[in-house]
Design a protein around this motif. Structure first.
Motif, PDB file in Angstrom:
ATOM      1  N   SER A 198       0.800  -1.224   0.000  1.00 37.85           N
ATOM      2  CA  SER A 198       0.000   0.000   0.000  1.00 37.85           C
ATOM      3  C   SER A 198       0.833   1.275   0.000  1.00 37.85           C
ATOM      4  CB  SER A 198      -0.937   0.009   1.212  1.00 37.85           C
ATOM      5  OG  SER A 198      -0.187   0.087   2.405  1.00 37.85           O
ATOM      6  N   TYR A 482      -7.140  11.667  -5.528  1.00 41.09           N
ATOM      7  CA  TYR A 482      -6.413  10.439  -5.879  1.00 41.09           C
ATOM      8  C   TYR A 482      -5.388  10.709  -6.974  1.00 41.09           C
ATOM      9  CZ  TYR A 482      -5.450   5.787  -7.746  1.00 41.09           C
ATOM     10  OH  TYR A 482      -4.828   4.654  -8.183  1.00 41.09           O
ATOM     11  N   HIS A 487      -0.534   8.196  -4.934  1.00 40.87           N
ATOM     12  CA  HIS A 487      -1.688   7.767  -4.147  1.00 40.87           C
ATOM     13  C   HIS A 487      -2.554   8.930  -3.691  1.00 40.87           C
ATOM     14  CE1 HIS A 487       0.418   3.729  -2.960  1.00 40.87           C
ATOM     15  NE2 HIS A 487       0.173   3.841  -4.245  1.00 40.87           N
ATOM     16  N   ASP A 581     -11.766   6.273  -1.978  1.00 41.87           N
ATOM     17  CA  ASP A 581     -12.545   5.041  -1.837  1.00 41.87           C
ATOM     18  C   ASP A 581     -12.643   4.296  -3.166  1.00 41.87           C
ATOM     19  OD1 ASP A 581     -13.104   5.003   0.854  1.00 41.87           O
ATOM     20  OD2 ASP A 581     -14.901   6.237   0.670  1.00 41.87           O
ATOM     21  N   GLY A 582     -12.267   3.023  -3.151  1.00 40.43           N
ATOM     22  CA  GLY A 582     -12.354   2.185  -4.334  1.00 40.43           C
ATOM     23  C   GLY A 582     -11.212   2.337  -5.318  1.00 40.43           C
ATOM     24  N   GLU A 583     -10.360   3.352  -5.127  1.00 45.33           N
ATOM     25  CA  GLU A 583      -9.215   3.531  -6.021  1.00 45.33           C
ATOM     26  C   GLU A 583      -8.130   2.503  -5.679  1.00 45.33           C
ATOM     27  OE1 GLU A 583      -9.298   5.321  -8.511  1.00 45.33           O
ATOM     28  OE2 GLU A 583     -10.824   6.870  -8.161  1.00 45.33           O
ATOM     29  N   GLN A 584      -7.238   2.275  -6.653  1.00 46.57           N
ATOM     30  CA  GLN A 584      -6.275   1.200  -6.501  1.00 46.57           C
ATOM     31  C   GLN A 584      -4.870   1.720  -6.236  1.00 46.57           C
ATOM     32  OE1 GLN A 584      -6.931  -0.966 -10.227  1.00 46.57           O
ATOM     33  NE2 GLN A 584      -7.959  -2.586  -9.071  1.00 46.57           N
ATOM     34  N   ARG A 586      -0.818  -0.076  -6.376  1.00 40.91           N
ATOM     35  CA  ARG A 586      -0.203  -1.228  -7.041  1.00 40.91           C
ATOM     36  C   ARG A 586       1.203  -1.443  -6.509  1.00 40.91           C
ATOM     37  NH1 ARG A 586       3.281   0.863 -10.950  1.00 40.91           N
ATOM     38  NH2 ARG A 586       2.934   3.037 -11.515  1.00 40.91           N
ATOM     39  N   PHE A 596      -2.503  -5.507  -7.130  1.00 41.34           N
ATOM     40  CA  PHE A 596      -3.261  -4.301  -6.834  1.00 41.34           C
ATOM     41  C   PHE A 596      -3.912  -4.426  -5.456  1.00 41.34           C
ATOM     42  CE2 PHE A 596      -3.182  -3.883 -11.458  1.00 41.34           C
ATOM     43  CZ  PHE A 596      -2.948  -2.520 -11.612  1.00 41.34           C
ATOM     44  N   THR A 598      -6.847  -1.926  -2.800  1.00 43.99           N
ATOM     45  CA  THR A 598      -7.907  -0.925  -2.893  1.00 43.99           C
ATOM     46  C   THR A 598      -7.912  -0.041  -1.660  1.00 43.99           C
ATOM     47  OG1 THR A 598      -9.258  -2.456  -4.183  1.00 43.99           O
ATOM     48  CG2 THR A 598     -10.375  -0.555  -3.218  1.00 43.99           C
ATOM     49  N   SER A 600      -9.524   2.593   1.123  1.00 45.16           N
ATOM     50  CA  SER A 600     -10.797   2.785   1.816  1.00 45.16           C
ATOM     51  C   SER A 600     -10.629   3.871   2.863  1.00 45.16           C
ATOM     52  CB  SER A 600     -11.255   1.486   2.485  1.00 45.16           C
ATOM     53  OG  SER A 600     -12.411   1.713   3.275  1.00 45.16           O
TER      54      SER A 600
END
Length: 657
Positions: A198, A482, A487, A581-584, A586, A596, A598, A600
Motif C-alpha cells: 500500500s 487520488y 496515491h 474510496d475504491g481507487e487502486q 499497485r 493491486f 484498494t 478505503s
C-alpha cells in the motif's frame, strides 16, 4: 489515615487528577515486560488510539484534541525530550533502550508531574536505575511480515529488500557508577525499508523520477545518541544530558495528505537539579536548549521544509507536603526562535506560572486545585481545575472535578498559526488553503468522575469518565484527491475555526493477579460525540468509539515468560480521504508479483492476537525473544494511507552484564 496516605502518593507522583493518572509498570515481572520490540510498543497500553502510516512515526489521539491537536509531552527520566515534528511523533528517536524501560506514566489534560508542568497530556518513560560499577546492555532484532518477499528471493543488486527490513534495530546502553557519581550512554540505530504494497509505490516515486526510470532506495534511517552524567545523594540530584539525533525520514504532513521525504535533526542540552531542602520542602529545576530542523531530502517535487526551531527553557518549581496538605508552585520560561521562509516574527517568548494544592478537609474528604497560566508576548491562556477526593472506604476512592482549559493557537494549530505569521510553507508545497488571518484561542470545559476500587487483594478496578464541551475548537481538514503514482494529491485545505460540540469519554481498567506467576489486565476505552455540527462530528469519527487491550503473563519458571495480547479497535471514518474510496494502489517492487490493492476511507476492525516467548540463558545475561504479531493474519491498518499489516514474526536477542 487513608487520606494522609493519598497525599504521600501525590507527592511521589505529582499533584494532578488522580483518575487521569495511569502507571504502566514494565519491570521484568510485569505484563508489559519486553513486549516493547518496537518503539510504538511504549505506548501500546495508553487508553487512546494510535496511528502509524509507516510503522515508525506515530499520531496520538489526544483525549481532548483528537489526532491533529496539541500533542502530549514526553519525559525521559523526568526531563522533556521532544521528537515531534508538526504533530507527528518519532519514538525511535527517543534516547532510551527499549529493554531498559522500567515503567511508563500516562496523564491526560494539564497538570504537574514531579515538578514538571504540562498542558496537553504527558508520557513519562522511566529507565532502569544505574547500578554500582560497570554495566552494559544491548539488543538487536529483525522481523518479517507474511506476504513479503522473504530471504529466499534476496538480491542485493536490486532495489527489493529480502524482508520488510523493519530493522535492523540496534539498542546499546552502558553505565558506570562509583559512590554518588554516575555516567551513562545510549546509542540507537534503526533502518526501515518499507515494502508494504500500500505504500511502496508512493515511497519509491517520491524519492525517484519515474519518467527517467531513476529510483533510490526509499528507506528511513535514524541514529540517536545520549550521554548523561550526574551526582546523586538522598536529598540531591544534579545531572547533565546531551542528545543528538539524525535521520532521513518521511514526514506525514496532514495539510498535504501524504508524506514528504525530509532530513531531520535534533540536538538537546540539559542541566537539571532536584532534591529535598528538608522533610517538608523540595524543589525541581532544569535549563534546556533544543534545536530541531527539517531540511531537504531528495524528492520528486523538490519540496523543502527549510524549517528549524530553537527552544530555550528554564523551569523551576518548589513543593511542600505535610500529612494533611500539599502545595506545589513554579514557573517555566520559554524562548522559541522559529525559522522558515516568509515568517515575519521569528522570536516568541512564553511564561508559564502554575500552582497546585491539596488540603484534607476531613479524614475522608480532600479538596484539590490546579492552575496554569501561560503568557505570551501577544496573548495569554488559562487552565484551571478543582475537585474533591472522597475516600469512601479502604477499597473505594472517588474523585469529582471540573476543568476549564484554553490553548494558544501556536500550540493547538501550530502550522496554521505560522501561516498567519507569513510563512510560505503551504505555498511552497503547492497546497491551496483557506485559513483566517488571525486564529483565536481554543477553549473547552469538562467534568470528570473517576473511581478506584480494590475489590480484593488480587483484583483492582479503575473507571474514568468525562463529559467534554468544546467552546471554541479549530478543526483542520484537507480533502485528498487520488493520484496513481503518489496515491494522494492535496485538494483544498481548510481550517474550520471556533467549532463547538460535546463528547462523552471514558475508560475502564481491570487488573487481576491470581498468583505470583500469572497476571492479566484489560483496558477498555470508549467515546461518543453527543452534539456538534457536521465538521465537528466528521472530525471525531476518526477516533474509534471503542478500543480494547488485553494483556496476560504466565511465568511457569523464573527464566521463562509466556505472554499474550489481544487488541480490538472499532471502525474509524476519515472523510478527508473519501475521494480515494475504491481507487487502486499497485506494487512497485520488481521481485514481488505485480498486484493491486484498494483504498478505503474506513479502517477495518480485526481482532489482533500477539504471542511472545522469552527465555533467559547464562544466569540471566542473555535473553532470546520470539514474538508473533497478528497471528490470525487479519489485515489491519489504522489510517487510509497506512501500512497494511498481517501476520508478523519478530526475533530479538538481548544481552546484559
Amino acid at each position: 489515615m487513608a487520606s494522609a496516605l493519598l497525599f504521600t502518593l501525590f507527592l511521589m507522583a505529582g499533584i494532578t487528577d488522580p483518575g487521569e493518572e495511569k502507571f504502566i509498570e514494565a519491570a521484568t515481572d510485569s505484563v508489559e515486560s519486553n513486549f516493547k520490540v518496537r518503539a510504538e510498543d511504549l505506548f501500546w497500553s495508553a487508553d487512546r488510539a494510535i496511528i502509524s502510516t509507516d510503522r515508525v512515526s506515530l499520531l496520538f489521539q489526544n483525549r481532548f484534541d483528537g489526532f491533529y491537536g496539541a500533542q502530549s509531552e514526553i519525559l525521559i527520566d523526568g526531563l522533556p525530550v521532544n521528537t515531534e515534528f508538526f504533530g507527528v511523533v518519532y519514538p525511535q528517536k527517543l534516547p532510551i533502550a527499549l529493554g531498559e524501560v522500567e515503567g511508563i506514566y500516562q496523564k491526560d489534560g494539564f497538570g504537574l508531574y514531579k515538578g514538571h508542568s504540562y498542558s496537553a497530556g504527558l508520557f513519562s518513560v522511566e529507565s532502569s536505575r544505574v547500578s554500582e560499577g560497570l554495566s552494559f546492555f544491548g539488543s538487536a532484532q529483525i522481523s518479517n511480515e507474511a506476504g513479503e518477499p522473504g530471504p529466499w528471493v534476496y538480491d542485493e543488486e536490486r532495489v527489493s529488500p529480502n524482508v520488510e527490513r523493519f530493522g535492523p534495530g540496534l539498542d546499546l546502553a552502558s553505565s558506570y557508577k562509583s559512590g554518588n557519581w554516575y555516567g551513562k550512554g545510549v546509542f540507537r540505530f534503526h533502518r526501515h525499508l518499507n515494502s508494504d504494497l500500500s505504500v511502496q509505490g508512493r515511497m519509491k516515486n517520491m524519492v525517484g523520477f519515474p519518467a527517467t526510470g531513476e529510483f533510490l532506495n526509499a528507506d528511513a534511517e535514524t541514529s540517536t545518541g545520549m550521554i548523561e552524567g550526574g551526582y546523586e545523594r538522598d536529598y540531591l540530584r544534579i545531572r547533565g544530558r546531551v542528545i543528538q539525533t539524525n535521520s532521513d525520514d518521511f514526514l506525514f504532513f496532514q495539510p498535504l495528505g501524504r508524506e514528504v521525504p525530509a532530513e531531520m535533526e535534533i540536538s538537546q542540552y540539559t542541566l537539571a537539579a532536584d532534591g529535598n531542602i528538608n522533610p517538608q520542602w523540595g524543589f525541581s529545576s532544569y535549563l534546556q536548549v533544543q534545536n530541531k530542523s527539517l531540511d531537504y531530502r531528495r524528492n520528486f517535487f523538490e519540496h523543502n521544509f527549510d524549517w528549524s526551531e530553537e527552544t530555550t527553557a528554564f523551569h523551576i518549581s518548589a513543593n511542600r507536603s505535610s500529612r494533611t496538605s500539599f502545595l506545589e508552585f513554579g514557573s517555566r520560561l520559554r524562548m522559541i526562535d522559529t525559522s522558515a521562509p516568509g515568517i515575519e516574527s521569528e522570536n516568541h517568548g512564553y511564561t508559564d506560572l502554575f500552582l497546585h494544592t491539596g488540603n484534607e478537609l476531613t479524614e475522608s474528604l480532600s479538596f484539590l486545585t490546579g492552575h496554569n497560566v501561560i503568557f505570551s508576548w501577544e496573548s495569554s491562556a488559562i487552565q484551571s481545575k478543582a475537585g474533591f477526593l472522597i475516600d469512601l472506604s479502604d477499597r473505594w476512592i472517588t474523585e469529582l472535578s471540573v476543568n476549564y482549559s484554553e490553548t494558544l493557537p501556536e500550540f493547538s494549530n501550530a502550522q496554521d498559526y505560522w501561516m498567519t505569521q507569513g510563512a510560505s510553507l503551504y505555498n511552497d508545497l503547492e497546497i491551496s488553503f483557506m485559513i483566517p488571518s488571525e486564529i483565536e484561542k481554543s477553549r473547552r470545559f469538562s467534568i470528570h468522575v473517576d473511581q478506584e476500587f480494590q475489590l480484593s487483594q488480587n483484583v483492582s478496578v479503575g473507571v474514568d469518565l468525562a463529559h467534554i464541551t468544546h467552546l471554541a475548537f479549530h478543526i483542520p481538514f484537507q480533502r485528498v484527491e487520488y493520484d496513481l503514482d503518489f496515491h494522494a494529491f492535496p485538494g483544498g485545505y481548510t481550517l474550520f475555526e471556533n467549532q463547538a460540540g460535546t463528547r462523552f469519554d471514558g475508560a475502564l481498567n481491570v487488573k487481576h493477579t491470581p498468583s505470583s506467576s500469572f497476571q492479566h489486565d484489560i483496558r477498555v476505552y470508549f467515546n461518543r460525540t453527543l452534539s456538534g455540527d457536521s465538521e465537528y462530528q466528521s472530525y471525531w469519527k476518526t477516533a474509534p468509539d471503542f478500543l480494547m487491550n488485553y494483556s496476560a503473563l504466565w511465568q511457569p519458571f523464573p527464566d521463562l515468560e509466556l505472554k499474550s495480547r489481544i487488541h480490538y479497535r472499532s471502525v474509524s471514518q476519515w472523510d478527508e480521504f473519501e475521494a480515494l474510496d475504491g481507487e487502486q494502489f499497485r506494487s512497485f517492487n520488481p521481485q514481488v508479483p505485480f498486484a493491486f490493492g484498494t483504498f478505503s476511507s474506513k479502517t477495518p476492525t480485526p481482532l489482533k492476537i500477539d504471542l511472545q516467548v522469552a527465555k533467559w540463558f547464562w544466569e540471566q545475561r542473555f535473553r532470546a525473544v520470539i514474538m508473533m504479531k497478528n497471528i490470525l493474519d487479519k489485515e489491519d491498518y489504522s489510517h487510509p494511507m497506512a501500512t497494511r499489516e498481517g501476520f508478523t514474526f519478530v526475533l530479538r536477542g538481548e544481552f546484559r552484564f
